[in-house]
Design a protein around this motif. Structure first.
Motif, mmCIF file in Angstrom:
data_model
loop_
_atom_site.group_PDB
_atom_site.id
_atom_site.type_symbol
_atom_site.label_atom_id
_atom_site.label_comp_id
_atom_site.label_asym_id
_atom_site.label_seq_id
_atom_site.Cartn_x
_atom_site.Cartn_y
_atom_site.Cartn_z
ATOM 1 N N LEU A 187 33.321 -12.357 2.924
ATOM 2 C CA LEU A 187 34.657 -12.834 2.550
ATOM 3 C C LEU A 187 35.537 -13.053 3.787
ATOM 4 O O LEU A 187 36.302 -14.018 3.846
ATOM 5 C CB LEU A 187 35.312 -11.833 1.596
ATOM 6 C CG LEU A 187 34.737 -11.786 0.182
ATOM 7 C CD1 LEU A 187 35.259 -10.566 -0.574
ATOM 8 C CD2 LEU A 187 35.059 -13.057 -0.584
ATOM 9 N N CYS A 188 35.429 -12.156 4.754
ATOM 10 C CA CYS A 188 36.226 -12.310 5.977
ATOM 11 C C CYS A 188 35.813 -13.566 6.739
ATOM 12 O O CYS A 188 36.666 -14.277 7.295
ATOM 13 C CB CYS A 188 36.070 -11.080 6.869
ATOM 14 S SG CYS A 188 36.901 -9.601 6.231
ATOM 15 N N LEU A 189 34.530 -13.838 6.771
ATOM 16 C CA LEU A 189 34.054 -15.053 7.433
ATOM 17 C C LEU A 189 34.580 -16.286 6.704
ATOM 18 O O LEU A 189 35.021 -17.255 7.335
ATOM 19 C CB LEU A 189 32.523 -15.056 7.464
ATOM 20 C CG LEU A 189 31.860 -16.241 8.161
ATOM 21 C CD1 LEU A 189 32.254 -16.286 9.631
ATOM 22 C CD2 LEU A 189 30.342 -16.156 8.016
ATOM 23 N N TYR A 190 34.542 -16.243 5.377
ATOM 24 C CA TYR A 190 35.014 -17.369 4.565
ATOM 25 C C TYR A 190 36.505 -17.643 4.815
ATOM 26 O O TYR A 190 36.939 -18.799 4.886
ATOM 27 C CB TYR A 190 34.773 -17.056 3.091
ATOM 28 C CG TYR A 190 35.332 -18.063 2.123
ATOM 29 C CD1 TYR A 190 34.647 -19.237 1.834
ATOM 30 C CD2 TYR A 190 36.545 -17.843 1.480
ATOM 31 C CE1 TYR A 190 35.152 -20.169 0.939
ATOM 32 C CE2 TYR A 190 37.066 -18.765 0.580
ATOM 33 C CZ TYR A 190 36.356 -19.922 0.312
ATOM 34 O OH TYR A 190 36.870 -20.839 -0.580
ATOM 35 N N LYS A 195 42.962 -17.553 6.529
ATOM 36 C CA LYS A 195 43.604 -16.237 6.490
ATOM 37 C C LYS A 195 44.203 -15.940 5.112
ATOM 38 O O LYS A 195 45.137 -15.156 4.985
ATOM 39 C CB LYS A 195 44.701 -16.115 7.554
ATOM 40 C CG LYS A 195 44.182 -16.204 8.980
ATOM 41 C CD LYS A 195 43.213 -15.082 9.293
ATOM 42 C CE LYS A 195 42.745 -15.132 10.731
ATOM 43 N NZ LYS A 195 41.754 -14.061 11.037
ATOM 44 N N GLU A 196 43.623 -16.534 4.087
ATOM 45 C CA GLU A 196 44.055 -16.300 2.711
ATOM 46 C C GLU A 196 42.831 -16.167 1.820
ATOM 47 O O GLU A 196 41.808 -16.803 2.061
ATOM 48 C CB GLU A 196 44.942 -17.443 2.205
ATOM 49 C CG GLU A 196 46.279 -17.568 2.921
ATOM 50 C CD GLU A 196 47.147 -18.666 2.327
ATOM 51 O OE1 GLU A 196 46.626 -19.438 1.486
ATOM 52 O OE2 GLU A 196 48.325 -18.767 2.692
ATOM 53 N N LEU A 197 42.972 -15.341 0.790
ATOM 54 C CA LEU A 197 41.859 -15.119 -0.124
ATOM 55 C C LEU A 197 42.396 -14.943 -1.535
ATOM 56 O O LEU A 197 43.303 -14.140 -1.766
ATOM 57 C CB LEU A 197 41.084 -13.868 0.305
ATOM 58 C CG LEU A 197 39.633 -13.730 -0.140
ATOM 59 C CD1 LEU A 197 38.773 -14.848 0.426
ATOM 60 C CD2 LEU A 197 39.085 -12.382 0.295
ATOM 61 N N SER A 198 41.839 -15.688 -2.488
ATOM 62 C CA SER A 198 42.276 -15.605 -3.882
ATOM 63 C C SER A 198 41.186 -14.972 -4.737
ATOM 64 O O SER A 198 40.034 -14.818 -4.310
ATOM 65 C CB SER A 198 42.590 -17.009 -4.423
ATOM 66 O OG SER A 198 41.391 -17.769 -4.521
#
Length: 340
Positions: A187-190, A195-198
């Motif tokens: 997820l961090c790589l994605y 710098k955002e994750l839903s």
């Protein structure tokens, strides 16, 4: 001499009270055992980890030649750095050698990795009794510890997450530390650029997509949503999900609804019924399941279950008709829900 509690391990890894000795990471969470051993070795390596002499052995190697552990522990490093011997899959065969080494480590450290050991296990007892021995229990993360790990990981990477991301991940990942770390790294790589994750990102990357589409079929059928049902069925069947598997899952779903409905008929609120289940349904489905409990009566659920059971029997006799029979049955049940 120290037998740490599980909640004390993280603090110990940050600031060990000894810099040489015998260290035993053990417990049912193999991923956490490995991570604990790795973190400890980095800490024991000191300010110049590249100069450390680290030797890794498998338990099977030591079983075949018990003397190898003593030889490696006593071998002086050519570069003068810390001497660390790591043993994976450690067992009782090490006890005699460790008994000879424990009082004269000569600057060396031995880091052992083992499975879940009872208090009376000989290896665990030896380490706990040794003056420079430290036993580090590694048990599956609690919900609170897992949530903290998720938040800390994203904060360290400067990734902003939606409010429901932590809860979604907690539901998906379970308690295996190695799996959790691997998924968080993905997820961090994605999200490295944005710098955002839903939550949608999490479901896309981490969830069992096959199970998600099956849940969509179940809830569309039970909730009376024909268009959603057709879309979900098309997705599942185009991904080669077996129609017989879908029928089995539908049978389980309607059996569960009927069991839960019994509690509702006894006077319990639908949400309270769902909250009391173990394992609890995924929070993203609670609203849909609550609606279904309000829509269906026990008699109607019995009729739906009987129809699924009949279709299952028919498709076993004539597997070539499984897909059209599945579509026809689920659409009919969906229409029952829509008419209620």
């Amino acid at each position: 001499m120290a037998a740490l509690k599980a909640h004390e391990v993280a603090r110990f890894l940050t600031r060990p009270d000894v810099d040489e000795g015998i260290f035993l990471a053990y417990g049912p969470d193999a991923g956490l055992v490995r991570e604990t051993a790795q973190r400890l070795i980095r800490k024991l390596s000191g300010d110049d980890p590249e100069q450390a002499s680290i030797v890794t052995l498998d338990g099977s190697e030591v079983d075949a030649d018990p003397s190898i552990l003593a030889v490696e522990a006593k071998t002086i490093s050519l570069f003068g750095g810390k001497r660390i011997v790591r043993v994976r899959g450690a067992g009782k065969s090490l006890v005699m050698t460790l008994t000879e080494l424990r009082d004269d480590m000569q600057g060396a450290s031995i880091v052992l990795e083992a499975g879940n050991l009872p208090p009376r296990d000989a290896l665990r007892a030896l380490v706990e009794a040794a003056k420079n021995g430290r036993a580090l229990p590694c048990y599956p993360d609690s919900d609170e510890a897992l949530a903290a790990l998720i938040r800390d990981t994203f904060n360290q990477q400067g990734i902003r997450v939606d409010a429901d991301v932590v809860g979604t991940l907690r539901e998906i990942l379970g308690n295996d530390r190695e799996i959790t770390r691997r998924e968080l790294e993905k997820l961090c790589l994605y999200a490295a650029a944005s710098k955002e994750l839903s939550r949608e990102d999490v479901l896309l990357l981490c969830a069992d997509n096959g199970m998600l589409v099956i849940d969509a079929i179940l809830d569309a059928t039970g909730g009376g949503h024909a268009e959603r049902l057709e879309l979900a069925l098309n997705r599942a069947l185009s991904s080669a999900v077996d129609p017989q598997r879908l029928l089995r899952m539908c049978m389980i779903h309607f059996d569960n609804l009927r069991r839960w409905r019994t509690e509702v008929d006894a006077g319990k609120a639908p949400r309270a019924v769902l909250d009391g289940q173990r394992p609890k349904p995924h929070f993203s489905r609670i609203g849909a399941l609550e609606q279904q409990l309000r829509l269906w009566s026990d008699n109607a659920l019995a009729t739906a279950s009987a129809r699924i059971l009949q279709t299952t029997a028919d498709t076993r006799r004539r597997p070539g008709l499984a897909e059209p029979a599945l579509r026809r049955t689920l659409l009919a049940i969906c229409m029952m829900a829509a008419a209620r």
